[in-house]
Design an enzyme around this catalytic site. Structure first.
Site, PDB file in Angstrom:
ATOM      1  N   TYR A 112      -3.334  -2.777  17.683  1.00 21.33           N
ATOM      2  CA  TYR A 112      -4.161  -3.144  16.518  1.00 21.33           C
ATOM      3  C   TYR A 112      -5.512  -2.426  16.590  1.00 21.33           C
ATOM      4  O   TYR A 112      -5.959  -1.821  15.602  1.00 21.33           O
ATOM      5  CB  TYR A 112      -4.327  -4.671  16.536  1.00 21.33           C
ATOM      6  CG  TYR A 112      -5.379  -5.226  15.617  1.00 21.33           C
ATOM      7  CD1 TYR A 112      -5.238  -5.135  14.227  1.00 21.33           C
ATOM      8  CD2 TYR A 112      -6.511  -5.869  16.127  1.00 21.33           C
ATOM      9  CE1 TYR A 112      -6.202  -5.674  13.385  1.00 21.33           C
ATOM     10  CE2 TYR A 112      -7.466  -6.407  15.289  1.00 21.33           C
ATOM     11  CZ  TYR A 112      -7.309  -6.306  13.920  1.00 21.33           C
ATOM     12  OH  TYR A 112      -8.267  -6.836  13.083  1.00 21.33           O
ATOM     13  N   SER A 126     -15.750 -12.317  14.546  1.00 24.45           N
ATOM     14  CA  SER A 126     -14.860 -13.468  14.360  1.00 24.45           C
ATOM     15  C   SER A 126     -15.264 -14.190  13.075  1.00 24.45           C
ATOM     16  O   SER A 126     -16.211 -14.980  13.071  1.00 24.45           O
ATOM     17  CB  SER A 126     -14.968 -14.420  15.548  1.00 24.45           C
ATOM     18  OG  SER A 126     -14.782 -13.709  16.762  1.00 24.45           O
ATOM     19  N   ARG A 131     -16.929 -17.624  23.119  1.00 25.04           N
ATOM     20  CA  ARG A 131     -17.093 -16.211  22.730  1.00 25.04           C
ATOM     21  C   ARG A 131     -17.675 -16.090  21.329  1.00 25.04           C
ATOM     22  O   ARG A 131     -18.530 -15.248  21.052  1.00 25.04           O
ATOM     23  CB  ARG A 131     -15.735 -15.498  22.796  1.00 25.04           C
ATOM     24  CG  ARG A 131     -15.764 -14.085  22.206  1.00 25.04           C
ATOM     25  CD  ARG A 131     -14.420 -13.383  22.387  1.00 25.04           C
ATOM     26  NE  ARG A 131     -14.429 -12.072  21.777  1.00 25.04           N
ATOM     27  CZ  ARG A 131     -13.918 -11.788  20.579  1.00 25.04           C
ATOM     28  NH1 ARG A 131     -13.328 -12.726  19.846  1.00 25.04           N
ATOM     29  NH2 ARG A 131     -13.972 -10.564  20.105  1.00 25.04           N
ATOM     30  N   LEU A 152       0.829  -1.219   0.000  1.00 29.12           N
ATOM     31  CA  LEU A 152       0.000   0.000   0.000  1.00 29.12           C
ATOM     32  C   LEU A 152       0.857   1.261   0.000  1.00 29.12           C
ATOM     33  O   LEU A 152       0.407   2.332  -0.395  1.00 29.12           O
ATOM     34  CB  LEU A 152      -0.894   0.031   1.244  1.00 29.12           C
ATOM     35  CG  LEU A 152      -2.123  -0.875   1.262  1.00 29.12           C
ATOM     36  CD1 LEU A 152      -2.772  -0.815   2.642  1.00 29.12           C
ATOM     37  CD2 LEU A 152      -3.118  -0.463   0.186  1.00 29.12           C
TER      38      LEU A 152
HETATM   39  C1  15L Z   1      -9.958  -9.581  14.639  1.00 24.61           C
HETATM   40  O1  15L Z   1      -9.996  -8.371  14.398  1.00 24.61           O
HETATM   41  C2  15L Z   1      -8.888 -10.458  14.087  1.00 24.61           C
HETATM   42  O2  15L Z   1      -8.444 -10.038  12.813  1.00 24.61           O
HETATM   43  C3  15L Z   1      -9.298 -11.911  14.038  1.00 24.61           C
HETATM   44  O3  15L Z   1      -8.174 -12.703  13.830  1.00 24.61           O
HETATM   45  C4  15L Z   1     -10.044 -12.350  15.307  1.00 24.61           C
HETATM   46  O4  15L Z   1      -9.174 -12.365  16.385  1.00 24.61           O
HETATM   47  C5  15L Z   1     -11.216 -11.427  15.562  1.00 24.61           C
HETATM   48  O5  15L Z   1     -10.828 -10.071  15.570  1.00 24.61           O
HETATM   49  C6  15L Z   1     -11.963 -11.750  16.868  1.00 24.61           C
HETATM   50  O6  15L Z   1     -12.168 -10.851  17.684  1.00 24.61           O
HETATM   51  O7  15L Z   1     -12.354 -12.892  17.036  1.00 24.61           O
END
Ligand code: 15L
Length: 264
Positions: free
Chosen positions: A137, A166, A175, A50
């Site tokens: 993140y 997820s 979860r 990018l």
């Molecule tokens: C996310 O943002 C991740 O990219 C993914 O791998 C999962 O961990 C997901 O969230 C989640 O919360 O289950």
């Protein structure tokens, strides 16, 4: 808005990108793939970073809308998140602006609000809850949502931030009985985000119609999203194997689950 004809898909080689490459053409979209890694089975895919301004500008040519999924998909050192997710998303929006792209669908994440606590029984977390990231993140996803808002207000780019839960073929944890997004519902959600009524910046959760969900889907439904899957079909088997979560388990207590424990 009518369904855009040509859609640039960044992160096309990733898990969600690969699923969308398979399913979105069935909704009438023509896709142009973009990824750092080669995209198997897609000879027209653009393999580039990018941060490569020339490649990104060329990728935007003739594009009606962008689905932006590229980036690091979980917690990582801040320097890596800064380059791939923060600088990368800025470059993406600015190239879209320069090319006159009308709509961007941004792959945000539930981790933008991961430290949000579960409401009382029967309650749900609205999409306009304050940002509450659980990781670097998650901070990068907050940045992306805020950048989307700026580009909507300043440049008129219609944009939808998908706080994806997820994504998986089937739920694998307790979860995920609430946070699961099936591949079919993911394509339905992205179709709604590309073609539904949007003014400015809209934030929606990206989950299936899960009986145990506690994230409010009303802003997604307003776009026309009609989820068809429910993780409840997997509940008996998963609970027999794993048991219920206790109330103080981060997976139960926080929207972002165990991400809230990253870096401790
Ligand atoms: C996310 O943002 C991740 O990219 C993914 O791998 C999962 O961990 C997901 O969230 C989640 O919360 O289950």
């Amino acid at each position: 808005m009518n369904r855009p004809r040509l859609v640039l898909l960044t992160g096309a080689a990733g898990r969600i990108g690969s699923s969308l490459r398979e399913l979105l053409p069935g909704y009438g979209y023509r896709l142009r793939s973009f990824d750092l890694l080669p995209v198997p089975g897609d000879p027209g895919a653009i393999t580039a970073d990018l941060l490569d301004a020339g490649a990104l500008a060329a990728a935007m040519e003739g594009v009606d809308a962008v689905v932006h999924l590229a980036g690091i998909p979980g917690e990582a050192p801040f320097a890596d998140i800064l380059a791939a997710n923060i600088e990368g998303t800025y470059r993406l929006y600015d190239a879209a602006r320069a090319a006159g792209v009308r709509r961007v669908v941004y792959g945000s994440s539930n981790h933008a609000v991961g430290f949000t606590e579960r409401p009382a029984e029967g309650g749900s977390v609205p999409a306009d809850t304050p940002q509450r990231p659980d990781t670097y993140y998650g901070v990068s996803k907050c940045f992306g949502e805020n950048l989307a808002s700026l580009y909507a207000d300043r440049h008129g780019i219609e944009t939808v931030s998908l706080r994806i839960g997820s994504f998986a073929p089937a739920p694998r944890s307790v979860r995920m009985l609430g946070s699961w997004l099936s591949p079919g519902d993911c394509a339905r959600l992205v179709d709604a985000a590309l073609s539904g009524p949007v003014s400015g910046h809209t934030v929606v959760y990206g989950i299936s119609a899960n009986t145990r969900a506690w994230w409010d889907l009303s802003s997604a439904r307003a776009l026309g999203y009609r989820p068809q899957d429910d993780a409840e079909a997997f509940a008996a088997g998963l609970l027999a194997e794993l048991g219920e979560l206790s109330a103080d388990d981060p997976e139960f207590r926080y929207l972002g689950g165990s991400f809230t424990q990253s870096g401790r």
